[in-house]
Design an enzyme around this catalytic site. Structure first.
Site, short mmCIF file in Angstrom:
data_model
loop_
_atom_site.label_atom_id
_atom_site.label_comp_id
_atom_site.label_asym_id
_atom_site.label_seq_id
_atom_site.Cartn_x
_atom_site.Cartn_y
_atom_site.Cartn_z
N LEU A 64 -59.32 9.63 42.95
CA LEU A 64 -59.13 11.04 42.58
C LEU A 64 -58.46 11.83 43.71
CD1 LEU A 64 -62.52 11.72 40.77
CD2 LEU A 64 -60.36 10.91 39.81
N GLY B 67 -54.82 16.75 42.23
CA GLY B 67 -54.35 16.93 40.85
C GLY B 67 -55.51 16.76 39.88
N HIS B 68 -56.27 15.66 40.05
CA HIS B 68 -57.44 15.44 39.18
C HIS B 68 -58.44 16.57 39.34
CE1 HIS B 68 -56.26 11.06 39.96
NE2 HIS B 68 -56.11 11.21 38.65
N GLN C 21 -52.19 -0.88 30.05
CA GLN C 21 -51.04 0.03 30.20
C GLN C 21 -50.14 -0.40 31.37
OE1 GLN C 21 -53.65 3.60 30.92
NE2 GLN C 21 -52.08 4.16 32.40
N ASP D 282 -47.36 13.91 34.57
CA ASP D 282 -47.07 12.85 33.59
C ASP D 282 -46.63 13.53 32.29
OD1 ASP D 282 -47.92 10.79 35.39
OD2 ASP D 282 -49.98 11.38 34.95
N SER E 215 -50.21 12.10 43.79
CA SER E 215 -50.31 10.95 42.90
C SER E 215 -51.15 9.90 43.60
CB SER E 215 -48.90 10.39 42.65
OG SER E 215 -48.98 9.06 42.18
N SER E 216 -51.92 9.15 42.81
CA SER E 216 -52.71 8.06 43.40
C SER E 216 -51.79 7.07 44.10
CB SER E 216 -53.50 7.34 42.31
OG SER E 216 -54.29 8.27 41.62
O1 PAF Z 1 -52.89 9.33 33.56
C1 PAF Z 1 -53.69 8.40 33.74
O2 PAF Z 1 -54.35 8.29 34.78
C2 PAF Z 1 -53.87 7.34 32.64
O3 PAF Z 1 -52.66 7.06 32.04
C3 PAF Z 1 -54.94 7.72 31.60
C4 PAF Z 1 -54.54 8.95 30.81
C5 PAF Z 1 -56.27 7.92 32.30
C6 PAF Z 1 -55.10 6.55 30.60
O4 PAF Z 1 -55.49 5.38 31.23
#
Ligand code: PAF
Length: 280
Positions: free
Chosen positions: A32, A35-36, A60, A149, A184-185
């Site tokens: 985290l 941004g989060h 993903q 994103d 960003s991570s």
């Molecule tokens: O943006 C992200 O971190 C990921 O794409 C999400 C939305 C948590 C889905 O895994």
């Protein structure tokens, strides 16, 4: 704050629903950052209960992408969530999310075939499938995503509307470091020289913004300027640089209304994305 696996998180969210407590969900893959935290703060303001999910979603990531080196630190993330007033941290295992025999997916159409979808063909199906599962498991009133994103946010909004999910999709502004780099991570992978090189993304987007403010409307001119800035950075290799309609994600030739300038650039091995909305 409780940390819960799948069964407990789902039961807790259902109990909150029965008590008519509104639930805000912040889906994340952990590690985290500010941004989060801005999404969590907004969710905290707007809901009686806040759930943060942390799940590095394997489906993903493409075969040659960074699943294995995606940064993870659950203890640190849990401390940040606790401090931010999160009620529940949902941390499922891959086996809970994708048990043996799992074979369904959610795929959204044309919106996922452009921009990041071109170089990451299975990415958005992976994102939509996991986000759809999170929505079904936790039934939040609202879910929070970052504008960084931008394509993901547009795709998820489309999915939620198309499939009548009845969940408010809230998109929050990109958080930037003082020098403009979008948080960003993946920034953790940048060495000192790469961290400096990564500023070319923001420089390119800022130059487009300045040119639009100065009256330029032809996107070929703007794109030429952006490409030149990225090309002048030896450590950078552009994946794409585009100016599109923020809703359809189709390319725009001439700016008449708000458009999205978006880019993905490799800095060394690390692929970074960023975007800004360009307004006249
Ligand atoms: O943006 C992200 O971190 C990921 O794409 C999400 C939305 C948590 C889905 O895994």
């Amino acid at each position: 704050m409780k940390t819960a696996g799948l069964a407990e998180a789902s039961a807790t969210a259902s109990a909150w629903k029965r008590e008519s407590l509104s639930v805000g969900l912040v889906p994340t893959m952990g590690w985290l950052h500010q941004g989060h935290l801005s999404l969590i703060r907004r969710a905290r303001r707007e809901n009686a209960r806040v759930i943060v999910s942390i799940f590095v979603n394997p489906i993903q990531f493409g075969p040659n992408e960074d699943l294995d080196r995606y940064p993870r630190d659950l203890e640190r993330d849990a401390a940040l969530c606790r401090e931010a007033g999160v009620d529940m941290l949902f941390h499922p295992t891959a086996e809970e999310m994708y048990p043996e025999g799992f074979q369904s997916s959610i795929s959204v159409g044309a919106l996922t075939q452009t921009l990041c979808g071109r170089s990451r063909p299975a990415h958005f199906t992976g994102v939509c499938t996991v986000v759809g599962k999170l929505f079904n498991l936790l039934r939040p009133e609202r879910a929070y995503f970052g504008q960084k994103d931008a394509q993901q946010a547009t795709v998820i909004r489309r999915m939620a509307a198309d499939l009548n999910m009845n969940i408010g999709i809230v998109v929050c502004p990109t958080v930037r470091e003082e020098d403009g780099l979008a948080v960003s991570s993946r920034n953790v992978h940048l060495g000192a020289a790469e961290r400096q090189a990564a500023l070319c993304l923001f420089r390119a987007l800022s130059s487009a913004q300045e040119q639009v403010a100065a009256g330029v409307r032809d996107t070929a001119v703007l794109l030429g300027g952006m490409r030149a800035i990225i090309a002048s950075e030896p450590a950078a290799a552009a994946d794409y640089i585009e100016i599109v309609d923020p809703e359809t994600l189709f390319p725009v030739d001439h700016i008449e209304k708000k458009v999205l300038a978006a880019l993905a650039v490799f800095i060394g091995k690390t692929r970074l994305i960023d975007n800004v909305l360009l307004e006249q």
